[in-house]
Design a protein around this motif. Structure first.
Motif, mmCIF file in Angstrom:
data_model
loop_
_atom_site.group_PDB
_atom_site.id
_atom_site.type_symbol
_atom_site.label_atom_id
_atom_site.label_comp_id
_atom_site.label_asym_id
_atom_site.label_seq_id
_atom_site.Cartn_x
_atom_site.Cartn_y
_atom_site.Cartn_z
ATOM 1 N N SER A 238 0.846 -1.176 -0.025
ATOM 2 C CA SER A 238 -0.089 -0.097 -0.047
ATOM 3 C C SER A 238 1.023 1.186 0.065
ATOM 4 C CB SER A 238 -0.943 -0.047 1.345
ATOM 5 O OG SER A 238 -1.928 1.043 1.120
ATOM 6 N N GLY A 239 0.486 2.311 -0.630
ATOM 7 C CA GLY A 239 1.153 3.605 -0.761
ATOM 8 C C GLY A 239 2.308 3.435 -1.789
ATOM 9 N N ALA A 240 2.325 2.291 -2.705
ATOM 10 C CA ALA A 240 3.280 2.069 -3.651
ATOM 11 C C ALA A 240 2.924 2.920 -4.908
ATOM 12 C CB ALA A 240 3.473 0.630 -3.793
ATOM 13 N N ASN A 241 3.899 3.108 -5.776
ATOM 14 C CA ASN A 241 3.782 3.518 -7.121
ATOM 15 C C ASN A 241 4.543 2.273 -8.015
ATOM 16 O OD1 ASN A 241 3.647 4.751 -9.800
ATOM 17 N ND2 ASN A 241 5.554 5.922 -9.390
ATOM 18 N N ILE A 242 3.918 1.477 -8.516
ATOM 19 C CA ILE A 242 4.381 0.553 -9.559
ATOM 20 C C ILE A 242 4.652 1.055 -10.872
ATOM 21 C CG2 ILE A 242 4.399 -2.020 -10.147
ATOM 22 C CD1 ILE A 242 4.501 -1.469 -6.978
ATOM 23 N N VAL A 243 5.760 0.905 -11.171
ATOM 24 C CA VAL A 243 6.208 1.464 -12.572
ATOM 25 C C VAL A 243 6.038 0.092 -13.592
ATOM 26 C CG1 VAL A 243 7.784 2.545 -14.275
ATOM 27 C CG2 VAL A 243 7.579 3.371 -11.706
ATOM 28 N N VAL A 244 5.422 0.313 -14.748
ATOM 29 C CA VAL A 244 5.636 -0.960 -15.673
ATOM 30 C C VAL A 244 5.877 -0.160 -17.134
ATOM 31 C CG1 VAL A 244 4.126 -2.791 -16.570
ATOM 32 C CG2 VAL A 244 3.589 -1.840 -14.400
ATOM 33 N N ASP A 245 7.291 -0.170 -17.337
ATOM 34 C CA ASP A 245 7.487 0.628 -18.202
ATOM 35 C C ASP A 245 8.621 -0.057 -19.254
ATOM 36 O OD1 ASP A 245 9.694 0.906 -16.815
ATOM 37 O OD2 ASP A 245 9.826 2.847 -17.165
ATOM 38 N N GLY A 246 8.863 -1.000 -18.858
ATOM 39 C CA GLY A 246 9.863 -1.894 -19.743
ATOM 40 C C GLY A 246 11.123 -1.596 -19.879
ATOM 41 N N THR A 247 11.660 -0.621 -18.557
ATOM 42 C CA THR A 247 13.035 -0.008 -18.414
ATOM 43 C C THR A 247 13.073 1.200 -19.195
ATOM 44 O OG1 THR A 247 14.358 -1.162 -20.117
ATOM 45 C CG2 THR A 247 14.053 -2.481 -18.134
ATOM 46 N N LEU A 248 11.958 1.912 -19.587
ATOM 47 C CA LEU A 248 12.058 3.087 -20.391
ATOM 48 C C LEU A 248 12.638 4.200 -19.516
ATOM 49 C CD1 LEU A 248 11.574 4.885 -22.858
ATOM 50 C CD2 LEU A 248 9.284 4.940 -22.326
ATOM 51 N N THR A 249 12.141 4.242 -18.233
ATOM 52 C CA THR A 249 12.551 5.365 -17.286
ATOM 53 C C THR A 249 13.856 5.125 -16.825
ATOM 54 O OG1 THR A 249 11.491 4.579 -15.503
ATOM 55 C CG2 THR A 249 10.379 6.195 -16.656
ATOM 56 N N MET A 250 14.621 6.180 -16.624
ATOM 57 C CA MET A 250 15.972 6.320 -16.314
ATOM 58 C C MET A 250 16.225 6.819 -14.847
ATOM 59 S SD MET A 250 18.306 7.080 -19.601
ATOM 60 C CE MET A 250 17.267 8.676 -20.106
ATOM 61 N N ARG A 251 15.065 7.240 -14.093
ATOM 62 C CA ARG A 251 15.006 7.882 -12.935
ATOM 63 C C ARG A 251 15.193 6.979 -11.658
ATOM 64 N NH1 ARG A 251 11.146 8.890 -8.874
ATOM 65 N NH2 ARG A 251 9.756 7.767 -10.252
#
Length: 254
Positions: A238-251
């Protein structure tokens, strides 16, 4: 893996195409009953018919989610029809282009305020569930600037990060979890990237190649994460941000 969603009651805003549709059918595939809404009444009717054909109970309404009273009424009607609510997925988006005042107004009313209003209306039902789950669909555009007129869109998607994190802490003691899923570039017919492919093939190819996987996500790949987060298998997430981007982001999150 058994997700324990059979017989659960779910509501998905913007549930007739793309990621929202994939989420609705992903939940239905696990045995959950599903309510959906969207602006296109015919698309809602067709989607509800298809959901029912999969063997679950389904309910839908033609709705502009920026209309607070209508949204609240839909949530009450869905809870009454399905016998309660266990899962809320706030997916509807204005997909507002640019940085003009109207784009910001649309993104504020639909991406941000519809999420807030839906959560407030659904929380009593989710609390009665005893194991309520809220998932808001944000975007990697909320944390990195990808252009394509995403200023209004990205600003409101970023605002969702704070709202949902704060909400998660406030509702945890009431047996409700709240999370965000942030998709990367996601391709589906008549979606944003399909239109880019048609109108700006060079830009489409450039964005495709920026991802080390050399492709975009399918809606079902985003939906699978949402379905898992909505289930008891994610009971301590809970309170999580799950990024589903195939490693696109570099942050690198801190």
């Amino acid at each position: 893996m058994e997700l324990g969603l059979k017989g659960k009651r779910a509501l998905v805003t913007g549930g007739t195409k793309g990621i929202g549709r994939a989420i609705a059918f992903g939940l239905a595939a696990e045995g959950a009953d599903v309510a959906i809404c969207a602006r296109d009444g015919r698309a809602v009717a067709d989607t509800v018919k298809d959901l029912k054909a999969s063997g679950i109970a389904a309910f839908g309404a033609e709705l502009d989610v920026s209309a607070k009273d209508a949204l609240e009424g839909f949530i009450r009607d869905a809870a009454r029809t399905l016998g309660g609510l266990d899962i809320l997925v706030c997916n509807a988006s204005a997909l507002a282009d640019g940085s003009g005042e109207e784009a910001f107004r649309q993104a504020f009313e639909i991406d941000l305020m519809h999420t807030r209003n839906a959560c407030e209306a659904a929380i009593p039902f989710l609390e009665a569930s005893g194991a309520g789950s809220i998932v808001a669909i944000s975007s990697i555009s909320g944390s990195e600037d990808y252009g394509y007129g995403s200023s209004a869109y990205g600003t409101m998607k970023a605002a969702l990060f704070f709202y949902m994190k704060s909400l998660a802490r406030h509702v945890a003691g009431r047996g409700i979890r709240a999370n965000i899923v942030s998709p990367g570039t996601t391709y589906f017919e008549d979606g944003f990237w399909d239109r880019v492919k048609l109108n700006d093939p060079e830009g489409f190819a450039r964005n495709l190649n920026e991802n080390p996987m050399k492709r975009m996500a399918r809606p079902e790949e985003i939906a699978d994460v949402v379905v898992f987060l909505s289930s008891a298998r994610a009971s301590f997430v809970s309170g999580a941000n799950i990024v589903v981007d195939g490693t696109l982001t570099m942050r690198i999150p801190n």
